[in-house]
Every structure is written in C-alpha cells, then in structure tokens.
Design a protein around this motif. Structure first.
Motif, mmCIF file in Angstrom:
data_model
loop_
_atom_site.group_PDB
_atom_site.id
_atom_site.type_symbol
_atom_site.label_atom_id
_atom_site.label_comp_id
_atom_site.label_asym_id
_atom_site.label_seq_id
_atom_site.Cartn_x
_atom_site.Cartn_y
_atom_site.Cartn_z
ATOM 1 N N LYS A 69 0.837 -1.203 0.000
ATOM 2 C CA LYS A 69 0.000 0.000 0.000
ATOM 3 C C LYS A 69 0.871 1.251 0.000
ATOM 4 C CE LYS A 69 -3.890 2.154 2.423
ATOM 5 N NZ LYS A 69 -4.829 2.033 3.571
ATOM 6 N N ILE A 70 1.961 1.232 0.783
ATOM 7 C CA ILE A 70 2.900 2.364 0.794
ATOM 8 C C ILE A 70 3.481 2.579 -0.601
ATOM 9 C CG2 ILE A 70 5.157 3.134 1.651
ATOM 10 C CD1 ILE A 70 4.445 1.696 4.312
ATOM 11 N N ASP A 71 3.769 1.455 -1.288
ATOM 12 C CA ASP A 71 4.351 1.525 -2.636
ATOM 13 C C ASP A 71 3.309 1.731 -3.725
ATOM 14 O OD1 ASP A 71 6.957 1.194 -1.820
ATOM 15 O OD2 ASP A 71 6.941 -0.980 -2.018
ATOM 16 N N LYS A 72 2.019 1.778 -3.308
ATOM 17 C CA LYS A 72 0.918 1.918 -4.262
ATOM 18 C C LYS A 72 0.913 0.779 -5.285
ATOM 19 C CE LYS A 72 0.399 6.950 -3.897
ATOM 20 N NZ LYS A 72 1.177 7.067 -2.654
ATOM 21 N N LYS A 73 1.170 -0.434 -4.778
ATOM 22 C CA LYS A 73 1.139 -1.622 -5.620
ATOM 23 C C LYS A 73 -0.042 -2.498 -5.231
ATOM 24 C CE LYS A 73 6.025 -1.848 -6.827
ATOM 25 N NZ LYS A 73 7.246 -2.703 -6.886
ATOM 26 N N SER A 74 -0.628 -3.128 -6.228
ATOM 27 C CA SER A 74 -1.805 -3.966 -6.008
ATOM 28 C C SER A 74 -1.387 -5.420 -5.760
ATOM 29 C CB SER A 74 -2.735 -3.894 -7.224
ATOM 30 O OG SER A 74 -3.812 -4.778 -7.077
ATOM 31 N N ILE A 75 -1.935 -5.987 -4.717
ATOM 32 C CA ILE A 75 -1.727 -7.407 -4.426
ATOM 33 C C ILE A 75 -3.095 -8.064 -4.304
ATOM 34 C CG2 ILE A 75 -0.957 -9.055 -2.676
ATOM 35 C CD1 ILE A 75 1.449 -7.387 -2.178
ATOM 36 N N VAL A 76 -3.374 -8.979 -5.217
ATOM 37 C CA VAL A 76 -4.702 -9.606 -5.230
ATOM 38 C C VAL A 76 -4.650 -11.126 -5.102
ATOM 39 C CG1 VAL A 76 -5.740 -7.728 -6.557
ATOM 40 C CG2 VAL A 76 -4.732 -9.684 -7.761
ATOM 41 N N CYS A 77 -3.457 -11.714 -5.173
ATOM 42 C CA CYS A 77 -3.364 -13.168 -5.082
ATOM 43 C C CYS A 77 -2.018 -13.564 -4.483
ATOM 44 C CB CYS A 77 -3.533 -13.814 -6.459
ATOM 45 S SG CYS A 77 -2.238 -13.370 -7.635
ATOM 46 N N ASN A 78 -1.867 -14.853 -4.166
ATOM 47 C CA ASN A 78 -0.638 -15.343 -3.547
ATOM 48 C C ASN A 78 0.591 -15.108 -4.426
ATOM 49 O OD1 ASN A 78 -1.998 -16.211 -1.280
ATOM 50 N ND2 ASN A 78 -2.251 -18.307 -2.006
ATOM 51 N N ALA A 79 0.402 -15.215 -5.741
ATOM 52 C CA ALA A 79 1.525 -14.992 -6.657
ATOM 53 C C ALA A 79 2.030 -13.558 -6.547
ATOM 54 C CB ALA A 79 1.114 -15.301 -8.093
ATOM 55 N N ASP A 80 1.105 -12.610 -6.339
ATOM 56 C CA ASP A 80 1.499 -11.210 -6.169
ATOM 57 C C ASP A 80 2.319 -11.027 -4.885
ATOM 58 O OD1 ASP A 80 0.109 -10.535 -8.458
ATOM 59 O OD2 ASP A 80 -1.677 -9.856 -7.383
ATOM 60 N N VAL A 81 1.879 -11.713 -3.822
ATOM 61 C CA VAL A 81 2.589 -11.634 -2.542
ATOM 62 C C VAL A 81 4.013 -12.140 -2.709
ATOM 63 C CG1 VAL A 81 2.706 -12.541 -0.179
ATOM 64 C CG2 VAL A 81 0.499 -11.867 -1.146
ATOM 65 N N LYS A 82 4.140 -13.323 -3.310
ATOM 66 C CA LYS A 82 5.457 -13.930 -3.500
ATOM 67 C C LYS A 82 6.352 -13.043 -4.361
ATOM 68 C CE LYS A 82 7.716 -18.184 -5.023
ATOM 69 N NZ LYS A 82 7.521 -19.523 -5.646
ATOM 70 N N SER A 83 5.804 -12.502 -5.430
ATOM 71 C CA SER A 83 6.573 -11.654 -6.337
ATOM 72 C C SER A 83 7.042 -10.383 -5.629
ATOM 73 C CB SER A 83 5.729 -11.292 -7.562
ATOM 74 O OG SER A 83 6.415 -10.398 -8.403
ATOM 75 N N TYR A 84 6.157 -9.782 -4.846
ATOM 76 C CA TYR A 84 6.506 -8.551 -4.137
ATOM 77 C C TYR A 84 7.645 -8.802 -3.153
ATOM 78 C CZ TYR A 84 6.127 -4.330 -1.329
ATOM 79 O OH TYR A 84 6.408 -3.160 -0.664
ATOM 80 N N VAL A 85 7.529 -9.886 -2.374
ATOM 81 C CA VAL A 85 8.551 -10.195 -1.366
ATOM 82 C C VAL A 85 9.882 -10.540 -2.022
ATOM 83 C CG1 VAL A 85 9.217 -11.837 0.440
ATOM 84 C CG2 VAL A 85 6.918 -10.867 0.415
ATOM 85 N N GLU A 86 9.834 -11.328 -3.080
ATOM 86 C CA GLU A 86 11.078 -11.685 -3.784
ATOM 87 C C GLU A 86 11.770 -10.437 -4.328
ATOM 88 O OE1 GLU A 86 9.862 -14.544 -6.669
ATOM 89 O OE2 GLU A 86 9.976 -16.241 -5.265
ATOM 90 N N GLY A 87 10.987 -9.510 -4.855
ATOM 91 C CA GLY A 87 11.552 -8.265 -5.363
ATOM 92 C C GLY A 87 12.185 -7.442 -4.255
ATOM 93 N N PHE A 88 11.519 -7.407 -3.095
ATOM 94 C CA PHE A 88 12.052 -6.647 -1.964
ATOM 95 C C PHE A 88 13.358 -7.269 -1.478
ATOM 96 C CE2 PHE A 88 12.559 -5.456 2.468
ATOM 97 C CZ PHE A 88 12.281 -4.094 2.442
ATOM 98 N N ILE A 89 13.370 -8.598 -1.337
ATOM 99 C CA ILE A 89 14.574 -9.293 -0.870
ATOM 100 C C ILE A 89 15.742 -9.050 -1.833
ATOM 101 C CG2 ILE A 89 15.604 -11.583 -0.516
ATOM 102 C CD1 ILE A 89 12.890 -12.481 0.614
ATOM 103 N N ASP A 90 15.476 -9.144 -3.129
ATOM 104 C CA ASP A 90 16.528 -8.950 -4.134
ATOM 105 C C ASP A 90 17.114 -7.530 -4.079
ATOM 106 O OD1 ASP A 90 16.258 -11.529 -5.027
ATOM 107 O OD2 ASP A 90 14.999 -11.001 -6.759
ATOM 108 N N SER A 91 16.281 -6.567 -3.714
ATOM 109 C CA SER A 91 16.732 -5.168 -3.698
ATOM 110 C C SER A 91 17.348 -4.756 -2.365
ATOM 111 C CB SER A 91 15.557 -4.231 -4.012
ATOM 112 O OG SER A 91 14.612 -4.231 -2.949
ATOM 113 N N GLN A 92 17.289 -5.666 -1.373
ATOM 114 C CA GLN A 92 17.745 -5.318 -0.024
ATOM 115 C C GLN A 92 18.729 -6.362 0.506
ATOM 116 O OE1 GLN A 92 16.706 -2.577 1.768
ATOM 117 N NE2 GLN A 92 15.441 -1.833 0.092
#
Length: 210
Positions: free
Chosen positions: A110-133
């Motif tokens: 929500k802070i990033d203004k990104k939409s998460i509507v399914c489990n695949a979105d959750v996984k993708s968001y977290v993987e992207g965050f981990i890769d960038s941090q």
C-alpha cells in the motif's frame, strides 16, 4: 511449546526447515526481526509478545505510540520496520513464512501503491524486496538476532507460567547492551518483569484484538 534453544544447525532439508519456520522458533525469529529492524531505523520496541499456543494467537512486537507516529509518516523507514519479520526469517532460514507476514506485506504494498490480489502477487513482491535489499541485515544484525533469540528461548523454556497464555518480553531489559549481559542476567530480569501485575490488563487487550 516446541522451541529450539539456539539458531545454530538449521537443517538443509527444506521440509525439516519449514517445520521449524512454522513453529514457535520461527515466530520468535519473526518478532525479533521486527525489533532489530525497527531499532536500526531509530524506533525502539517496548515488548515482544509470544503466545504459548501459536495456533490460537499471533505473536506481536510493540513500538511506543510516539515512535509509531514518526514511523508512519516516513514511508521508507516504515517499510523497513514492517519487513523486519520476513527478512529475519529469510536471513536465518533462507526463506520467509509469507502467511505470517501477510498483513505486513499488504501494508508495504500500500505504501508503494502496488496492487496485491493473489498469492503470486505476494510472492513476487517479497522476492523483489529481498533482491533489492541484500544488505538489510548485516553480520552484526544476525548476531543480535541470534543472541536475543537464545536469551528469550531459554527464558521461555524455563518459565511454565506465562501470563494468561502469553510470554511478555520487555526488550529494553538488554537490547541496548546486548553483549554486556549474560543469559542469566536477562532471564532473571525477564522473570521479574513477568511477575508484575501490570501485564495482565495488557494481555487482555491482546486477546481482545485476536
């Protein structure tokens, strides 16, 4: 309560590792991750709450209201605090327990203004965050996580009288000078703090939230 005494010797077998992640051990690592990440952002945590029955209640970490207000108007720092739980799981167990962090992940998105509507979105968001941090938790942070974990795990193992089903762990007992305090110092202080009647009303508030 099934809990490991230390975070050494995490198995390489994925099924065995996931069993640990989904136990009280994983929950405690998650909450300590929030504490360490928040401290790095300048927000000291007051408490970690660990339920005796992890199937009935979630764990929690609490930041004083005045710090929480500052945190919430600083999006980048706020995201780091929210991410601390799953980033600690990733650091210790090599993978996060996404179900445990779902509310944190949704708030981050929500802070990033990104939409998460399914489990695949959750996984993708977290993987992207981990890769960038990749430097989110450094060597000193990992040592802190393991050291805090060991002290709390020893306290929980030796304390068969949680307050109304919850272990309440005041983090300021040792956090600022973690390497100057022995396990015995911390456990003695924790035992004293859990004898205080003032925690009972606090526990009732937690139960009402769950």
């Amino acid at each position: 309560m099934q809990i490991k005494m230390s975070l050494d010797g995490i198995p390489s077998d994925r099924d065995k590792r996931r069993s640990i992640i989904n136990s009280a051990t994983g929950l405690l690592v998650h909450e300590i991750g929030h504490v360490v990440a928040s401290a790095k952002q300048g927000f000291p945590s007051d408490l970690i709450i660990i339920p005796k029955d992890i199937s009935a209640h979630e764990g929690m970490s609490y930041i004083d209201g005045k710090f929480k207000k500052i945190m919430e108007v600083n999006p980048s720092r706020h995201k780091s605090c929210l991410a601390g739980g799953f980033m600690a799981e990733h650091k210790i167990f090599f993978e996060p327990a996404l179900h445990r962090s779902l509310s944190d992940i949704l708030r981050m998105a929500k802070i990033d203004k990104k939409s998460i509507v399914c489990n695949a979105d959750v996984k993708s968001y977290v993987e992207g965050f981990i890769d960038s941090q990749s430097d989110f938790f450094g060597i000193k942070d990992t040592i802190n996580i393991k050291s805090i974990y060991r002290k709390i795990a020893n306290f929980i193992r030796g304390n068969d009288k949680p307050i109304e089903g919850f272990y309440i762990i005041p983090m300021r007992i040792w956090f600022d000078n973690i390497h100057d305090k022995t396990d015995e110092d911390a456990i003695e202080a924790l035992s004293r703090s859990n004898d205080e009647n003032r925690w009972h009303d606090f526990v009732r508030q937690i139960k009402n939230k769950n």
